[in-house]
Design a protein around this motif. Structure first.
Motif, PDB file in Angstrom:
ATOM      1  N   TYR A 253      -7.400   8.877 -59.142  1.00  0.00           N
ATOM      2  CA  TYR A 253      -6.279   8.085 -58.640  1.00  0.00           C
ATOM      3  C   TYR A 253      -6.668   6.637 -58.856  1.00  0.00           C
ATOM      4  O   TYR A 253      -7.643   6.153 -58.291  1.00  0.00           O
ATOM      5  CB  TYR A 253      -6.035   8.369 -57.155  1.00  0.00           C
TER       6      TYR A 253
ATOM      7  N   VAL B 286      -2.934   8.357 -49.487  1.00  0.00           N
ATOM      8  CA  VAL B 286      -2.138   9.077 -50.475  1.00  0.00           C
ATOM      9  C   VAL B 286      -2.594  10.528 -50.484  1.00  0.00           C
ATOM     10  O   VAL B 286      -3.787  10.812 -50.596  1.00  0.00           O
ATOM     11  CB  VAL B 286      -2.314   8.467 -51.878  1.00  0.00           C
TER      12      VAL B 286
ATOM     13  N   ASP C 203       4.739  10.095 -62.618  1.00  0.00           N
ATOM     14  CA  ASP C 203       4.241  10.464 -61.297  1.00  0.00           C
ATOM     15  C   ASP C 203       5.274  10.093 -60.239  1.00  0.00           C
ATOM     16  O   ASP C 203       5.734   8.959 -60.208  1.00  0.00           O
ATOM     17  CB  ASP C 203       2.946   9.697 -60.963  1.00  0.00           C
TER      18      ASP C 203
ATOM     19  N   LYS D 216       2.751   9.219 -49.696  1.00  0.00           N
ATOM     20  CA  LYS D 216       2.010   8.014 -49.338  1.00  0.00           C
ATOM     21  C   LYS D 216       2.510   7.459 -48.020  1.00  0.00           C
ATOM     22  O   LYS D 216       3.717   7.449 -47.770  1.00  0.00           O
ATOM     23  CB  LYS D 216       2.210   6.984 -50.455  1.00  0.00           C
TER      24      LYS D 216
ATOM     25  N   SER E 199      -2.275  13.886 -52.550  1.00  0.00           N
ATOM     26  CA  SER E 199      -1.825  14.443 -53.819  1.00  0.00           C
ATOM     27  C   SER E 199      -1.602  15.939 -53.623  1.00  0.00           C
ATOM     28  O   SER E 199      -2.522  16.681 -53.312  1.00  0.00           O
ATOM     29  CB  SER E 199      -2.869  14.198 -54.901  1.00  0.00           C
TER      30      SER E 199
ATOM     31  N   THR F  72       6.036   9.326 -56.417  1.00  0.00           N
ATOM     32  CA  THR F  72       5.393   8.966 -55.157  1.00  0.00           C
ATOM     33  C   THR F  72       6.476   8.840 -54.088  1.00  0.00           C
ATOM     34  O   THR F  72       7.453   8.120 -54.274  1.00  0.00           O
ATOM     35  CB  THR F  72       4.641   7.636 -55.281  1.00  0.00           C
TER      36      THR F  72
ATOM     37  N   ALA G  36       2.848  12.683 -55.111  1.00  0.00           N
ATOM     38  CA  ALA G  36       1.971  11.923 -54.229  1.00  0.00           C
ATOM     39  C   ALA G  36       2.790  11.544 -53.001  1.00  0.00           C
ATOM     40  O   ALA G  36       3.918  11.059 -53.117  1.00  0.00           O
ATOM     41  CB  ALA G  36       1.455  10.687 -54.934  1.00  0.00           C
TER      42      ALA G  36
END
Lengths: 150, 397
Positions: free
Chosen positions: B344, A71, A25, A86, A73, A27, A84
């Protein structure tokens, strides 16, 4: 590095704080100030094409500071890719600009984050509680809010 | 002759729900009407808010599973699949192939059951009672299969983080195969009743039209988006749990994103799910059903009873739970029957999650109800709520 991170670093060099990878993932941590511009860029740039907002999650990192984070997505149907985005928010009065102008679906996600975590979204057309009664006191997902009633 | 001024008209407020059979649970919609036309419709939700996200923070990961079952209670085990996959991603483990296939079998059977429920209630809302009874005939068989694996019918609670609670019971494969073989024939009963039915078409064609771009902008996913022509299915495009091993099609609607188009999509999806179940049953690999890691999977019962290390292991996993790495944050989404369902999860290194956020497809889809209802007839509102296939537990969480 993820191409969305490259794009943001090129277009908003002062806004990108950090890019992390965990279990596949990506971020991207950004400053909250220009969130609407950043989201528009991610949505409209054809090299990433994040036209779909999956969800907005509000997180309370109490007792760390800054305490709150939101966050976003994002998903791209063209590249089947997800990131993501953030942003950390101020402890006392967490506030960030609303992205309802970028994605219509942000409407209820932001209202939910406001209702349960007390994060204000500036410019939201109808920012009021959505799941709890309007007269409810407190924000249940904050860490100081008890797990059980008395 | 003097011309009379038009009599003054005013709009009327109508309260629909929160307790009304066609709202599929406890949804309240405040409708402003001009005659029979809807001027404004505003959903009022939260009547079924149980605070599941908050409750998760106070219990170990495994103890969240019964809560996840009840998010979208019509597809309980699909929710658990997504939650297990998200926690497994956080832990960095992958379950054995056999467990992945069995999970797919259970998930796809659940999808068929969920779609049957949607078809039955949606048709019932619009005045056709028979599809419900035909559908429940097959749904009952799926419930029986769920009962076989774990004893639970609506909430089998069969999946575990790291695998499954137990292997398939004897006779399951044969019984499931029997279902898979007869289902397409039974499906024709539904199809015959509705697909070319003139009344059905008049109630659904052209109602609740959403273009492809709008569907994406409003965050629609799953059959709702595919009904508008968004060619996207997480099982195909971001495969999880071995979906890449199966051959299936992603049906898209034939018309421009109306209620009838979404009807066609879900109907075809039932057959595709049936295909997947069949392939999974035929190719079901042998092997373990949970990861071989004492920090994640419970030891076999004989070790708990006869071996002190096994007993300690069991005790620690139950009392303290599994511990994902500190500071880990993941998002994992799956293709649930109602669309993209995602989790999440933030870990602080303890046995309890720091934060669990559930992305619920029904919540997202319902957001667009005011837009779709505006300017339509009041009767269309019922068709719109039906086509959204919402479950209020999934909306409110």
């Amino acid at each position: 590095m993820h191409k969305a991170a490259e794009l943001l670093q090129e277009k908003f060099p002062d806004e990108v704080v950090e890019v992390t990878e965990f279990r596949g993932d990506t971020t991207i941590v950004v400053k909250p100030g220009r969130i609407v511009d950043i989201c528009k860029a991610l949505r409209d740039d054809s090299s990433v094409s994040f036209k779909y907002l999956s969800m907005i999650a509000a997180i309370d990192y109490h007792p760390a500071s800054p305490r709150f984070a939101v966050v976003y997505s994002l998903y791209s149907h063209r590249y089947h890719d997800r990131i993501a985005l953030k942003a950390f928010l101020d402890d006392a009065a967490p506030v960030i600009d609303s992205v309802t102008s970028v994605w219509s679906t942000a409407d209820w996600h932001e209202r939910e984050a406001y209702d349960l975590m007390g994060i204000k979204f500036k410019g939201h057309p109808n920012l009021k509680r959505i799941l709890l009664p309007q007269e409810w006191k407190g924000f249940p997902l904050r860490k100081e809010y008890p797990q059980r009633g008395e | 002759m003097e011309i009379q001024a038009m009599p003054r008209t005013e709009t009327m407020l109508l309260n629909v729900g929160p307790s009304h059979p066609s709202t599929h649970g406890v949804l309240r919609v405040l409708v402003e009407l001009d005659g029979e036309l809807i001027v404004r419709a505003e959903p009022d939700i939260g009547y079924l808010h149980r605070g599941i996200e908050k409750m998760c923070e106070g219990r170990t990961y495994h103890k969240c599973l019964p809560l996840m079952n009840r998010v979208d209670y019509l597809a309980g085990e699909v929710n658990n699949l997504g939650f297990c996959l998200a926690v497994e991603k956080l832990l960095g483990v992958e379950v054995p192939k056999r467990a992945q296939y069995i999970r797919v079998i259970i998930a796809e059977l659940t999808r068929i059951a969920s779609h049957i429920f949607w078809m039955g209630t949606h048709a019932h809302d619009l005045g056709a009672m028979t599809p419900l009874f035909y559908g429940f005939r097959e749904r009952e068989k799926i419930m029986d299969l769920c009962e076989m694996v774990s004893g639970g019918r609506m909430f089998p609670l069969y999946l575990r983080i790291g695998g499954l609670a137990a292997d398939l019971p004897e006779g399951f494969v044969e019984k499931a195969m029997e279902f898979v073989k007869e289902f397409p024939e039974k499906w024709k009963d539904y199809d015959n009743l509705l697909t070319q039915n003139k009344i059905w078409k008049e109630r659904t064609v052209g109602v609740g039209v959403m273009s492809k771009e709008e569907a994406i902008d409003w965050g629609w996913s799953g059959p709702m988006a595919r009904g508008s022509g968004v060619d996207w299915d997480l099982r195909r495009d971001n495969p999880y749990s071995s979906y890449q091993d199966f051959d299936f099609e992603v049906p898209l609607g034939t018309r421009e994103g109306d209620t009838y188009s979404r009807y066609l999509v879900r109907m075809q999806e039932m057959l595709q799910s049936n295909r997947i179940v069949r392939q999974a049953l035929e190719k079901l690999p042998k092997g373990d059903i949970k990861v071989d890691d004492p920090r994640i999977s419970l030891p076999p019962k004989e070790r708990v009873y006869h071996d002190i290390a096994g007993l300690i292991n069991h005790f620690l996993l139950i009392e303290e739970g599994l511990r994902p790495p500190k500071g880990g944050e993941v998002y994992h989404a799956i293709e649930a029957p109602k669309g993209e369902m995602g989790w999440y999860i933030v870990s602080d290194g303890t046995g309890k999650p720091w934060r669990v956020k559930v992305r619920r497809p029904s919540f997202v889809v319902l957001n667009a109800l005011p837009k779709l209802a505006q300017g339509r007839l009041l009767a269309d509102l019922i068709a719109l709520i039906g086509t959204m296939d919402i479950v209020l537990a999934d909306v409110d969480c």
